[in-house]
Design a protein around this motif. Structure first.
Motif, PDB file in Angstrom:
ATOM      1  N   GLU A   8      31.435  35.117  28.980  1.00  8.57           N
ATOM      2  CA  GLU A   8      30.504  34.883  30.063  1.00  8.57           C
ATOM      3  C   GLU A   8      30.947  35.545  31.357  1.00  8.57           C
ATOM      4  OE1 GLU A   8      28.669  30.881  30.788  1.00  8.57           O
ATOM      5  OE2 GLU A   8      30.302  30.878  32.227  1.00  8.57           O
ATOM      6  N   ALA A   9      29.968  36.042  32.107  1.00 11.88           N
ATOM      7  CA  ALA A   9      30.193  36.596  33.441  1.00 11.88           C
ATOM      8  C   ALA A   9      29.112  36.052  34.357  1.00 11.88           C
ATOM      9  CB  ALA A   9      30.140  38.118  33.410  1.00 11.88           C
ATOM     10  N   VAL A  10      29.413  35.998  35.648  1.00  9.28           N
ATOM     11  CA  VAL A  10      28.429  35.584  36.641  1.00  9.28           C
ATOM     12  C   VAL A  10      28.214  36.756  37.586  1.00  9.28           C
ATOM     13  CG1 VAL A  10      27.933  34.021  38.560  1.00  9.28           C
ATOM     14  CG2 VAL A  10      29.002  33.150  36.483  1.00  9.28           C
ATOM     15  N   VAL A  11      26.945  37.129  37.758  1.00  9.97           N
ATOM     16  CA  VAL A  11      26.578  38.230  38.636  1.00  9.97           C
ATOM     17  C   VAL A  11      25.776  37.673  39.803  1.00  9.97           C
ATOM     18  CG1 VAL A  11      25.281  40.390  38.828  1.00  9.97           C
ATOM     19  CG2 VAL A  11      26.553  39.884  36.733  1.00  9.97           C
ATOM     20  N   SER A  12      26.252  37.921  41.020  1.00  8.17           N
ATOM     21  CA  SER A  12      25.541  37.528  42.243  1.00  8.17           C
ATOM     22  C   SER A  12      24.974  38.783  42.873  1.00  8.17           C
ATOM     23  CB  SER A  12      26.493  36.851  43.227  1.00  8.17           C
ATOM     24  OG  SER A  12      27.028  35.688  42.660  1.00  8.17           O
ATOM     25  N   ARG A  29      38.558  37.217  33.148  1.00  8.38           N
ATOM     26  CA  ARG A  29      39.613  38.234  33.070  1.00  8.38           C
ATOM     27  C   ARG A  29      39.904  38.905  34.419  1.00  8.38           C
ATOM     28  NH1 ARG A  29      42.649  38.667  28.709  1.00  8.38           N
ATOM     29  NH2 ARG A  29      41.523  38.347  26.786  1.00  8.38           N
ATOM     30  N   LEU A  30      39.015  38.752  35.364  1.00  8.04           N
ATOM     31  CA  LEU A  30      39.213  39.387  36.673  1.00  8.04           C
ATOM     32  C   LEU A  30      39.887  38.411  37.630  1.00  8.04           C
ATOM     33  CD1 LEU A  30      35.685  41.032  37.040  1.00  8.04           C
ATOM     34  CD2 LEU A  30      37.827  42.184  36.429  1.00  8.04           C
ATOM     35  N   ASN A  31      40.881  38.884  38.365  1.00  9.08           N
ATOM     36  CA  ASN A  31      41.568  38.036  39.339  1.00  9.08           C
ATOM     37  C   ASN A  31      40.686  37.707  40.528  1.00  9.08           C
ATOM     38  OD1 ASN A  31      43.911  37.954  37.818  1.00  9.08           O
ATOM     39  ND2 ASN A  31      44.701  39.814  38.762  1.00  9.08           N
ATOM     40  N   GLU A  32      39.814  38.619  40.871  1.00 10.33           N
ATOM     41  CA  GLU A  32      38.871  38.393  41.962  1.00 10.33           C
ATOM     42  C   GLU A  32      37.551  39.035  41.589  1.00 10.33           C
ATOM     43  OE1 GLU A  32      40.108  41.845  45.051  1.00 10.33           O
ATOM     44  OE2 GLU A  32      41.487  40.154  44.867  1.00 10.33           O
ATOM     45  N   LYS A  33      36.514  38.720  42.350  1.00  8.87           N
ATOM     46  CA  LYS A  33      35.205  39.276  42.021  1.00  8.87           C
ATOM     47  C   LYS A  33      35.205  40.789  42.228  1.00  8.87           C
ATOM     48  CE  LYS A  33      33.692  37.440  46.375  1.00  8.87           C
ATOM     49  NZ  LYS A  33      33.035  36.319  46.944  1.00  8.87           N
ATOM     50  N   GLU A  34      34.435  41.450  41.390  1.00  6.46           N
ATOM     51  CA  GLU A  34      34.334  42.915  41.415  1.00  6.46           C
ATOM     52  C   GLU A  34      33.004  43.302  42.048  1.00  6.46           C
ATOM     53  OE1 GLU A  34      35.718  46.741  40.592  1.00  6.46           O
ATOM     54  OE2 GLU A  34      36.781  44.900  40.094  1.00  6.46           O
ATOM     55  N   GLU A  35      33.056  44.150  43.065  1.00  5.66           N
ATOM     56  CA  GLU A  35      31.827  44.628  43.697  1.00  5.66           C
ATOM     57  C   GLU A  35      31.087  45.540  42.733  1.00  5.66           C
ATOM     58  OE1 GLU A  35      30.629  43.788  46.817  1.00  5.66           O
ATOM     59  OE2 GLU A  35      32.293  42.359  46.860  1.00  5.66           O
ATOM     60  N   ILE A  36      29.751  45.393  42.666  1.00  4.48           N
ATOM     61  CA  ILE A  36      28.937  46.274  41.829  1.00  4.48           C
ATOM     62  C   ILE A  36      27.843  46.905  42.676  1.00  4.48           C
ATOM     63  CG2 ILE A  36      29.388  45.278  39.568  1.00  4.48           C
ATOM     64  CD1 ILE A  36      26.984  43.500  39.886  1.00  4.48           C
ATOM     65  N   GLN A  37      27.495  48.141  42.322  1.00  4.51           N
ATOM     66  CA  GLN A  37      26.524  48.924  43.082  1.00  4.51           C
ATOM     67  C   GLN A  37      25.296  49.310  42.276  1.00  4.51           C
ATOM     68  OE1 GLN A  37      27.022  49.548  46.371  1.00  4.51           O
ATOM     69  NE2 GLN A  37      28.923  48.390  46.228  1.00  4.51           N
ATOM     70  N   SER A  38      25.297  49.040  40.949  1.00  4.42           N
ATOM     71  CA  SER A  38      24.151  49.424  40.115  1.00  4.42           C
ATOM     72  C   SER A  38      24.161  48.639  38.807  1.00  4.42           C
ATOM     73  CB  SER A  38      24.186  50.926  39.808  1.00  4.42           C
ATOM     74  OG  SER A  38      25.273  51.218  38.951  1.00  4.42           O
ATOM     75  N   LEU A  44      28.724  48.832  32.264  1.00  7.95           N
ATOM     76  CA  LEU A  44      29.995  49.463  31.891  1.00  7.95           C
ATOM     77  C   LEU A  44      31.180  48.532  32.138  1.00  7.95           C
ATOM     78  CD1 LEU A  44      29.316  53.067  33.208  1.00  7.95           C
ATOM     79  CD2 LEU A  44      29.412  52.317  30.812  1.00  7.95           C
ATOM     80  N   LEU A  45      31.155  47.792  33.235  1.00  9.81           N
ATOM     81  CA  LEU A  45      32.218  46.837  33.522  1.00  9.81           C
ATOM     82  C   LEU A  45      32.230  45.718  32.478  1.00  9.81           C
ATOM     83  CD1 LEU A  45      34.505  45.712  35.264  1.00  9.81           C
ATOM     84  CD2 LEU A  45      32.763  44.732  36.780  1.00  9.81           C
ATOM     85  N   ASN A  47      31.153  45.867  29.454  1.00  9.89           N
ATOM     86  CA  ASN A  47      31.602  46.435  28.187  1.00  9.89           C
ATOM     87  C   ASN A  47      33.122  46.579  28.157  1.00  9.89           C
ATOM     88  OD1 ASN A  47      30.604  47.496  25.587  1.00  9.89           O
ATOM     89  ND2 ASN A  47      31.761  49.290  26.253  1.00  9.89           N
ATOM     90  N   SER A  48      33.713  47.032  29.262  1.00  7.31           N
ATOM     91  CA  SER A  48      35.175  47.171  29.293  1.00  7.31           C
ATOM     92  C   SER A  48      35.854  45.803  29.215  1.00  7.31           C
ATOM     93  CB  SER A  48      35.632  47.941  30.531  1.00  7.31           C
ATOM     94  OG  SER A  48      35.337  47.228  31.704  1.00  7.31           O
ATOM     95  N   LEU A  49      35.238  44.769  29.809  1.00 11.34           N
ATOM     96  CA  LEU A  49      35.788  43.419  29.698  1.00 11.34           C
ATOM     97  C   LEU A  49      35.676  42.900  28.266  1.00 11.34           C
ATOM     98  CD1 LEU A  49      34.400  41.975  33.031  1.00 11.34           C
ATOM     99  CD2 LEU A  49      36.815  42.356  32.483  1.00 11.34           C
ATOM    100  N   LEU A  50      34.584  43.225  27.589  1.00 15.19           N
ATOM    101  CA  LEU A  50      34.435  42.838  26.181  1.00 15.19           C
ATOM    102  C   LEU A  50      35.483  43.526  25.307  1.00 15.19           C
ATOM    103  CD1 LEU A  50      30.576  42.809  25.712  1.00 15.19           C
ATOM    104  CD2 LEU A  50      32.107  40.852  25.537  1.00 15.19           C
ATOM    105  N   ASP A  51      35.820  44.771  25.639  1.00 16.07           N
ATOM    106  CA  ASP A  51      36.853  45.476  24.879  1.00 16.07           C
ATOM    107  C   ASP A  51      38.185  44.730  24.930  1.00 16.07           C
ATOM    108  OD1 ASP A  51      35.150  47.505  24.099  1.00 16.07           O
ATOM    109  OD2 ASP A  51      35.787  48.883  25.690  1.00 16.07           O
ATOM    110  N   LEU A  52      38.464  44.063  26.044  1.00 18.13           N
ATOM    111  CA  LEU A  52      39.705  43.302  26.197  1.00 18.13           C
ATOM    112  C   LEU A  52      39.701  42.006  25.402  1.00 18.13           C
ATOM    113  CD1 LEU A  52      40.173  43.649  30.057  1.00 18.13           C
ATOM    114  CD2 LEU A  52      41.403  44.904  28.267  1.00 18.13           C
TER     115      LEU A  52
END
Length: 119
Positions: A8-12, A29-38, A44-45, A47-52
């Motif tokens: 699960e991920a939360v997107v604001s 898996r992320l220590n802090e929230k990741e900024e997204i622009q599109s 892609l982010l 998918n890379s988290l799912l790979d982990l």
């Protein structure tokens, strides 16, 4: 097809126009929230988290509800339940409206988000 144990991920989303999104993504898996622009950067982010994850290992804890300091356009909880290669199946919860949608591919997830955010 391997089950992903409800990853699960939360997107604001703070701003959205023609597929360009400003907001952030939170995931266990992320220590802090990741900024997204599109939308494509978000996919892609994710998918890379799912790979982990090496599905079907036990699921990570849920992302805690967190209020941003500013007004958000929308908040989504994205659960990817199954993944095989680049095909995803999961659930999208639009938390602002308490509505839930099922998607059968990453493309369908993009289309759902675009329809909701373009309203």
């Amino acid at each position: 097809m391997a089950p992903c144990g409800g990853r699960e991920a939360v997107v604001s989303v703070a701003h959205y126009e023609n597929g360009r999104m400003k907001g952030n993504l939170r995931h266990p898996r992320l220590n802090e929230k990741e900024e997204i622009q599109s939308l494509s950067q978000m996919i892609l982010l994710l998918n890379s988290l799912l790979d982990l994850e090496n599905c079907p290992n036990p699921p990570l804890p849920l992302v805690k509800q967190e209020r941003e300091g500013r007004e958000e356009l929308a908040v989504f909880r994205i659960q990817i339940l199954f993944r095989e290669h680049y095909t995803w199946q999961g659930r999208l919860t639009w938390q602002n409206q308490n509505k839930e949608f099922v998607f059968r591919s990453a493309l369908e997830l993009i289309q759902l988000l675009d329809e909701i955010l373009s309203e």
